[in-house]
Scaffold this motif. Structure first.
Motif: not given
Length: 520
Positions: A83-97
């Motif tokens: 979960m911690a290792s994928q946090a940055s990618d998911r933050i950038h997904d949200l930025l894209d949204y």
């Protein structure tokens, strides 16, 4: 009304459900939700933000270590690390949204610190508006995504199981007769139905979060986990509102202190971290002051002061509505049911024990939170597991959305909010009195007897689902003869090394232990 539907069916229109739907695009997805999407979801009310190791000096290892420490010995380390290792990618997904996360003057993501975090790693929006801003961005994106159909105004009451596999669902609209029963069959079912806060009298959760998704999955035979662990947010604003408005933990991270009516900082002798101790410790400290008649107050006058309205607009608005000026007056606070660490067991990809059924968000127990969730890990867990479900389903035989899929897609308004019945009020009072911040054997037994009596008298599938969740919490809390994290027993106040483990059960297994638990 029966429908054959080969899309992925997603139960719930909060962060987990909508993020999963977007990640599945352009595959056909139907989101079924009681309230209009974005409303009735705890995610929309989350004030602090999302935890992610994106700040200077922070690392994934530090985030994992803090998560494990907060979880009081029973966090699944592999889950926390993923979960911690994928946090940055998911933050950038949200930025894209389109989520407008706060940035510093150089354009970098701005991070703040919360209790039990060793570093500043909370990515926020305008101080305390993250949940609302995230949900607004996702709702707007969903509306523009033709592969997503939303059926609003339906409460899902039953999972359809054939030959051991979940093949669809049955939902109820707000009217009379068979025309208001919606039966959908889908290629896969994802349950993202939220938590259980409304089982308690004082909660920060919306009325829809009453454990129905947990109970529905349990009644279908799904494996459940860690059901005894309920997190109480220490600082709900104590002004008699239901749900109780929340005074974000970020205020204490900002330097606000907790006082009783005599002006004493009562957390100082309780824990070396005082106001920034783990949430369960702070909740018990506040609860004790309230029970003793001394009251508990969050004093922000020196730590925040004149900048309150600008830095924490949501809390400021709540206070002003209640006639409190937080710039000059302390805020009365009380612990409130806030987050459920227990729920439907899933693996690392969001699979449940029932073929065809997946789960994400607060309705689950993934092992990421252990006995006590680390602040701001909940929104992170929701987006990480939603994305993993979408990835796992990428290889499944799913249907692409037809060209006219979005025509009339935003159906809503059929299920109107209803006040709590007398039975629901009794259940909420029982849960708060005997399965709340402090627990003991005698009280929990009495609560279980009340739940069983309500179950015998229940006449709706919806309430039976709610009662199944309450029953599972009671049974698992009675079985765990120690105190750990969000589960504190006055008759077993210490941790027991023999209980340093997660607990797993099905509804059938839990029910078989009830006679022994109720024996005098």
């Amino acid at each position: 009304m029966n429908k054959t539907d080969n899309s992925v069916l997603i139960i719930g229109g909060g962060l987990a459900g909508l993020f999963c739907a977007l990640k599945l695009a352009p595959k056909a997805v139907t989101v079924i939700t009681a309230a209009p999407i974005g409303r009735g979801a705890s995610s929309a009310w989350a004030q602090a933000g999302i935890a992610a190791a994106v700040g200077p000096g922070d690392t994934i290892e530090k985030h994992v270590a803090d998560t494990i420490a907060a979880g009081d010995g029973i966090v699944d380390e592999a889950v926390a690390r993923m979960m911690a290792s994928q946090a940055s990618d998911r933050i950038h997904d949200l930025l894209d949204y389109g989520v407008p996360f706060d940035r510093d003057l150089e354009g970098r993501l701005q991070v703040s610190r919360e209790a039990a975090h060793s570093e500043s790693r909370i990515v926020r929006v305008r101080g305390d508006m993250a949940g609302r801003a995230i949900m607004q961005a996702l709702v707007e994106t969903v509306k523009k995504t033709p592969s997503i159909r939303v059926l609003g105004g339906y409460v899902v009451e039953r999972l359809l199981v054939e030959d051991g596999r979940v093949v669809g669902l049955q939902a109820l609209g707000n009217g009379e007769g068979e025309e208001n029963i919606l039966t959908l069959r889908g290629s896969q079912v994802v349950i993202a139905a939220g938590g259980i806060g409304h089982l308690y009298e004082v909660t920060t959760n919306p009325a829809e979060a009453r454990g129905g998704g947990v109970g529905m999955a349990a009644r279908a035979g799904a494996r459940m986990a860690d059901l005894e662990f309920v997190q109480f947010h220490p600082t709900a604003i104590n002004v008699g509102k239901d749900p109780a408005p929340l005074a974000t933990e970020a205020l204490r991270g900002h330097g606000a202190t907790l006082l009783n009516k005599d002006g004493e900082r009562f957390m100082l002798p309780i824990h070396p971290d005082a106001e920034l101790a783990p949430r369960d410790v702070v909740a018990r400290g506040i609860f004790a002051e309230v029970q003793a008649g001394r009251g508990a107050f969050l004093d922000c006058t020196r730590a925040v002061g004149e900048t309150f309205a600008e830095e924490f607009p949501t809390v400021y608005g709540y206070c002003r509505e209640a006639g409190i000026d937080p710039v000059t007056q302390p805020i009365p606070v009380i612990p409130a049911a806030h987050y459920f660490m227990g729920g439907i067991w899933t693996d690392l990809d969001g699979r449940t024990s029932l073929p065809g059924l997946w789960a994400c968000g607060e309705v689950t127990s993934t092992g990421a939170h252990g006995a006590n969730r680390l602040a701001s890990n909940s929104l992170l867990e929701a987006v990480v597991f939603s994305a993993r479900i979408a990835d796992a389903l990428g290889g499944e035989d799913l249907w692409d959305a037809p060209a006219d899929w979005s025509e009339g897609s935003m159906e809503s308004g059929r299920q109107k909010p209803r006040p709590d019945s007398d039975q629901m009020k009794l259940l909420r009072h029982t849960m708060s009195s005997d399965l709340g911040v402090l627990r003991n054997k005698a009280g929990m037994r009495e609560a279980l007897r009340t739940i069983l009596r309500l179950e015998r008298e229940a006449d709706t599938e919806r309430f039976l689902n709610v009662l199944a969740a309450a029953k599972l919490i009671a049974v698992c809390a009675l079985n765990r003869t120690e105190s750990r994290g969000g589960h504190f027993r006055t008759d077993f106040p210490a941790e027991d090394e023999a209980w340093r483990r997660r607990t797993f059960t099905t509804l059938d297994q839990a029910e078989k232990t009830i006679p022994a638990l109720l024996e005098e």
